[in-house]
Scaffold this active site. Structure first.
Site, mmCIF file in Angstrom:
data_model
loop_
_atom_site.group_PDB
_atom_site.id
_atom_site.type_symbol
_atom_site.label_atom_id
_atom_site.label_comp_id
_atom_site.label_asym_id
_atom_site.label_seq_id
_atom_site.Cartn_x
_atom_site.Cartn_y
_atom_site.Cartn_z
ATOM 1 N N GLU A 1 -8.979 4.106 -0.212
ATOM 2 C CA GLU A 1 -9.025 4.309 1.167
ATOM 3 C C GLU A 1 -7.886 5.221 1.518
ATOM 4 O O GLU A 1 -8.040 6.060 2.541
ATOM 5 C CB GLU A 1 -8.873 3.017 2.030
ATOM 6 N N HIS B 1 -18.483 -9.645 4.509
ATOM 7 C CA HIS B 1 -17.023 -8.825 4.869
ATOM 8 C C HIS B 1 -16.362 -9.984 5.980
ATOM 9 O O HIS B 1 -16.943 -10.079 6.928
ATOM 10 C CB HIS B 1 -17.018 -7.602 5.308
ATOM 11 N N HIS B 2 -15.177 -10.231 5.498
ATOM 12 C CA HIS B 2 -14.322 -11.103 6.558
ATOM 13 C C HIS B 2 -13.123 -10.421 6.750
ATOM 14 O O HIS B 2 -12.276 -10.335 5.851
ATOM 15 C CB HIS B 2 -13.994 -12.448 6.183
ATOM 16 N N GLU B 3 -13.069 -9.672 7.718
ATOM 17 C CA GLU B 3 -11.759 -8.980 8.040
ATOM 18 C C GLU B 3 -10.975 -10.016 9.127
ATOM 19 O O GLU B 3 -11.732 -10.246 10.158
ATOM 20 C CB GLU B 3 -11.832 -7.621 8.959
ATOM 21 N N GLU C 1 0.808 -1.081 0.151
ATOM 22 C CA GLU C 1 -0.067 -0.174 -0.038
ATOM 23 C C GLU C 1 1.027 1.261 -0.144
ATOM 24 O O GLU C 1 0.721 2.239 1.061
ATOM 25 C CB GLU C 1 -1.111 -0.017 1.261
ATOM 26 N N ASN D 1 2.679 1.967 7.565
ATOM 27 C CA ASN D 1 1.585 1.224 7.278
ATOM 28 C C ASN D 1 1.531 0.301 8.657
ATOM 29 O O ASN D 1 2.608 0.257 9.442
ATOM 30 C CB ASN D 1 1.785 0.205 6.203
ATOM 31 N N GLU E 1 -7.477 -5.972 -3.787
ATOM 32 C CA GLU E 1 -6.981 -4.607 -3.512
ATOM 33 C C GLU E 1 -5.514 -4.856 -3.679
ATOM 34 O O GLU E 1 -4.926 -4.494 -4.791
ATOM 35 C CB GLU E 1 -7.501 -4.291 -2.137
ATOM 36 N N HIS F 1 -8.475 -8.273 0.368
ATOM 37 C CA HIS F 1 -7.671 -7.044 0.277
ATOM 38 C C HIS F 1 -6.448 -7.505 1.219
ATOM 39 O O HIS F 1 -6.529 -8.541 2.004
ATOM 40 C CB HIS F 1 -8.420 -5.876 1.170
ATOM 41 N N GLU F 2 -5.434 -6.750 1.071
ATOM 42 C CA GLU F 2 -4.283 -6.999 1.772
ATOM 43 C C GLU F 2 -3.457 -8.505 1.572
ATOM 44 O O GLU F 2 -2.399 -8.878 2.064
ATOM 45 C CB GLU F 2 -4.182 -6.751 3.241
#
Ligand code: NOJ
Ligand code: CA
Length: 713
Positions: A508, A413-415, A171, A193, A502, A483-484
């Site tokens: 963001e 959504h699964h963070e 990122e 980060n 992402e 993402h990530e």
């Protein structure tokens, strides 16, 4: 090559007479030379239209606790072949992709150890891919890679578009500099980060975009990253040689191999026209065909989400401010005092569903619906989420029924908070829960340092995890937007339910201090080489203090640039990221987001220069409608495009959404104009874009009578 000459080659190689071989790309523009040097080390080089692209570069692997696979090789066979097949992606920038290459298989024997290694080269019209293979054999069963020593020797001090090499994050904003300047610019390029591990003052990530002084565009990346660690590149800035630099695990090891095994492909794209880098499909072509037989459940989507309000700090993911720490199963949220800013509540979600239904969006993403967000990162907490327990104000059943009644899909959504083992433990239950409540797509995330502690986001174990989550999702007919996770390497061809990642600096960051205004003119040349990005475009309010007085970030982009992104940032999953209230303020510009397609029959890159501009025309899937998008860099620019891609004899209405004369990403980002024209295949447009600006055009087929009153372009 005839069978006879093939046998001759193998025979001569056997006698040790042949130590070198040259192959050419199908159209003859690229030439690859392979040889063994005096120490028996493999060497390759690459030319494009008579110009050197890669000077003689050595190949090999350093192994742990045993003799390396670098020198002492002899050629035992050389096999050449040609491949030419066209395939149809499940979704994509075009409906058909031609996979056409010349292959050279080099079978090597290291006499001293009696170990075999195969080098496989594939030379396309747009570049070279090569990989190492380790067949089943007596003397090479299990082995540990200490370092991969693939070199890419540059021909000069090229201009590079690079982000710092890092084992944990991609990122970063891109830095444009000469190769010789990387070292001096590294420190300022490593911006903060939540999880990051840089490793060398000249280490950079792939996909790396380069431009030589003699006008060549070169891209270095990898394809089919499976069961191996992620490759970075480290530059010897005296000799101007890049060498592969793999991501280690906690012990410092790079990859654990069991024969038969292979590395990912190392890729070098090259052209004298920057547009060819964007239209190259070499990365997909180096991946296996789809392993999912029935793909009818995989569908491109346009979506909105309960998201930007949390990213900007207007609302919260968490339900309460009372608890500093949460123990899942023990913390009783029904007794907690709600903080009043929790956005994932049934009433609010229903408003989003209404907005989606009214404006024709396919889906609604909701973040912060499940318990655990009060202490979700920064604590190295293992059992951080269970992915099935909602907060008291989020009624899963009621939302499911409401969404269904409005014909809107909910996106889960699964963070994971990078507690990856915990995620794997819950994966089946989590996917089952999704199916029970009608969710067919999930956005996953990997914020923070990895658990098991000490591992890195891009090591072999994590690379295996990301794919495990995608494959398991396919068993449940679930689409994944991670993402990530590690940046893509074309694996979406094999697992087309990986509909986006992402894995780069997305929108963001416009809320976390801002990104460079020309960031989006670089991403298509770098991050997007491996697959689509969930960039989350569509921000109309650039002054974020209007959403949250404590956020003084500015979105470095104009509204017209945001519209252009729906074309230039290709993805089968596109978000309209801003708040409904901001779309209601600009309904005429919002119309473009409503109209634009997300899946395509054809794509034509009209103009492109990394860091400066990208303009692309795309024909919507199964439709006669076209859409054009442009994003512009730091300087005002007039783009000159021709509409010769349109069908002869047809009339269309073009609606052009562009920057107004006084628009500017910083000072006047909301100044746009909308003009309608009558166009056909002879039309030409000269269109100005502001700094950090752009334009978007919808081109709809029309009856002549309908278009008559409009000005002809
Ligand atoms: C980072 C992701 O990129 C962002 O989209 C998400 O909202 C947060 N993590 C929370 O999961
Ligand atoms: Ca992110």
């Amino acid at each position: 090559m005839s069978k006879r000459s093939m046998f001759l080659l193998i025979f001569l190689a056997f006698l040790g007479v042949i130590n070198a071989q040259t192959i050419k790309s199908p159209n003859g523009d690229l030439k690859m030379d392979f040889s063994l040097n005096k120490s028996g080390t493999p060497v390759y080089s690459l030319d494009y239209k008579g110009k050197k692209v890669i000077k003689p570069s050595t190949l090999g692997l350093d192994l742990k606790d045993e003799k390396d696979l670098i020198d002492g090789f002899e050629i035992s066979a050389l096999n050449e072949s040609t491949f030419d097949k066209t395939w149809e992606p499940v979704w994509g920038e075009e409906k058909e992709i031609r996979n056409h290459y010349k292959e050279l298989e080099v079978i090597l024997l290291q006499k001293e150890t009696n170990r075999k290694m195969v080098l496989r080269f594939r030379l396309f019209n747009d570049g070279l891919g090569f990989r190492y293979e380790f067949p089943v054999q007596e003397n090479l069963g299990h082995f540990v890679v200490k370092d991969e020593k693939s070199q890419f020797a540059m021909t000069g001090d090229h201009t590079a578009f690079w982000i710092p090499g890092d084992y944990d994050t991609q990122e970063y904003d891109y830095t444009e500099s000469k190769l010789s300047e990387i070292r001096g610019k590294m420190e300022s390029s490593v911006t903060a980060n939540i999880s990051q591990t840089s490793f060398s003052p000249t280490g950079v990530q792939t996909s790396l975009m380069l431009k030589s002084n003699d006008g060549l565009y070169i891209n270095l990346h990898e394809a089919a990253l499976v069961d191996y660690s992620t490759m970075h590149l480290n530059l010897d800035d005296e000799k101007m040689i890049f060498e592969s630099w793999l991501t280690p695990d906690v012990r410092g090891n790079k990859a654990y191999m069991v024969a038969p095994a292979k590395t990912p492909w190392r890729t070098i794209m090259v052209s004298d026209d920057a547009r060819d880098i964007l239209s190259s499909r070499m990365t997909y072509n180096l991946n296996e065909p789809s392993k999912i037989e029935n793909t009818s459940w995989i569908k491109p989507m346009k979506y909105i989400g309960v998201w930007w309000e949390m990213i900007t700090g207007k609302s919260s993911w968490s339900y309460t401010d009372e608890y500093k720490a949460v123990k899942l199963g023990e913390t009783d949220f029904s007794k907690a005092k709600p903080n009043g800013t929790h956005a994932a509540n049934t009433k609010h979600v229903k408003d989003y569903i209404d907005f989606a239904a009214k404006h024709g969006f396919d889906g609604v993403l909701v973040e912060g619906w499940n318990q655990g967000w009060e202490d979700w990162f920064g604590h190295s907490k293992d059992y951080v989420f269970d992915f099935v327990t909602p907060y008291p104000d989020f009624d899963v059943k009621e939302i499911q029924e409401y969404a269904k009644s409005k014909d809107v899909e909910m996106i889960m959504h699964h963070e994971t908070s990078s507690s990856v083992r915990n995620y794997e433990r819950h994966l089946d239950t989590a996917y089952k829960f999704m199916k029970e409540y009608g969710y067919n797509a999930v956005k996953s995330g990997y914020v923070g340092d990895i658990l098991p502690r000490g591992d890195n986001h891009y090591s072999q174990w994590l690379v295996d995890h990301y794919l495990y989550a995608v494959k398991k999702a396919a068993d449940y007919e679930i689409m994944v937007n991670a993402h990530e996770a590690v940046r893509p390497t074309g694996l979406a061809r094999t697992y087309p339910n990986l509909i986006a990642n992402e894995s780069a600096r997305g929108t963001e960051y416009q809320a976390f201090g801002g990104s460079k205004p020309n960031h989006v003119t670089v991403l298509p040349f770098t991050r997007l080489i491996g697959g689509p990005m969930d960039y989350t475009p569509g921000i109309f309010e650039m002054d974020l203090s209007k959403l949250n007085p404590d956020n003084n970030s500015h979105v470095n982009s104009t509204i017209a640039n945001q519209l252009g992104l729906y074309l230039t940032m290709y993805s089968p999953l596109q978000m309209a990221a801003d708040l409904p209230e901001n779309y209601n303020r600009f309904p005429d510009a919002f119309q473009f987001i409503k109209d634009v397609a997300v899946d395509w029959d054809k794509s034509i890159y009209l103009e492109a220069e990394p860091g400066d501009y990208v303009t692309v025309a795309r024909k919507a899937k199964n439709s006669e409608n076209w859409f054009v998008g442009n994003v512009n860099g730091l300087e005002t620019r007039t783009s000159k495009i021709e509409f010769d891609f349109l069908d002869k004899g047809k009339t269309y209405i073009a609606t052009v959404y562009s920057d107004a004369k006084d628009a500017h990403y910083k000072t006047n980002p909301q100044a746009y104009e909308i003009k309608k024209y009558r166009v056909n295949h002879k039309s030409k447009l000269s269109q100005r874009s502001a700094p950090g600006g752009g334009y978007a055009i919808s081109i709809m087929e029309a009856e002549k009578s309908e278009a008559k009153a409009l000005k002809k372009l």
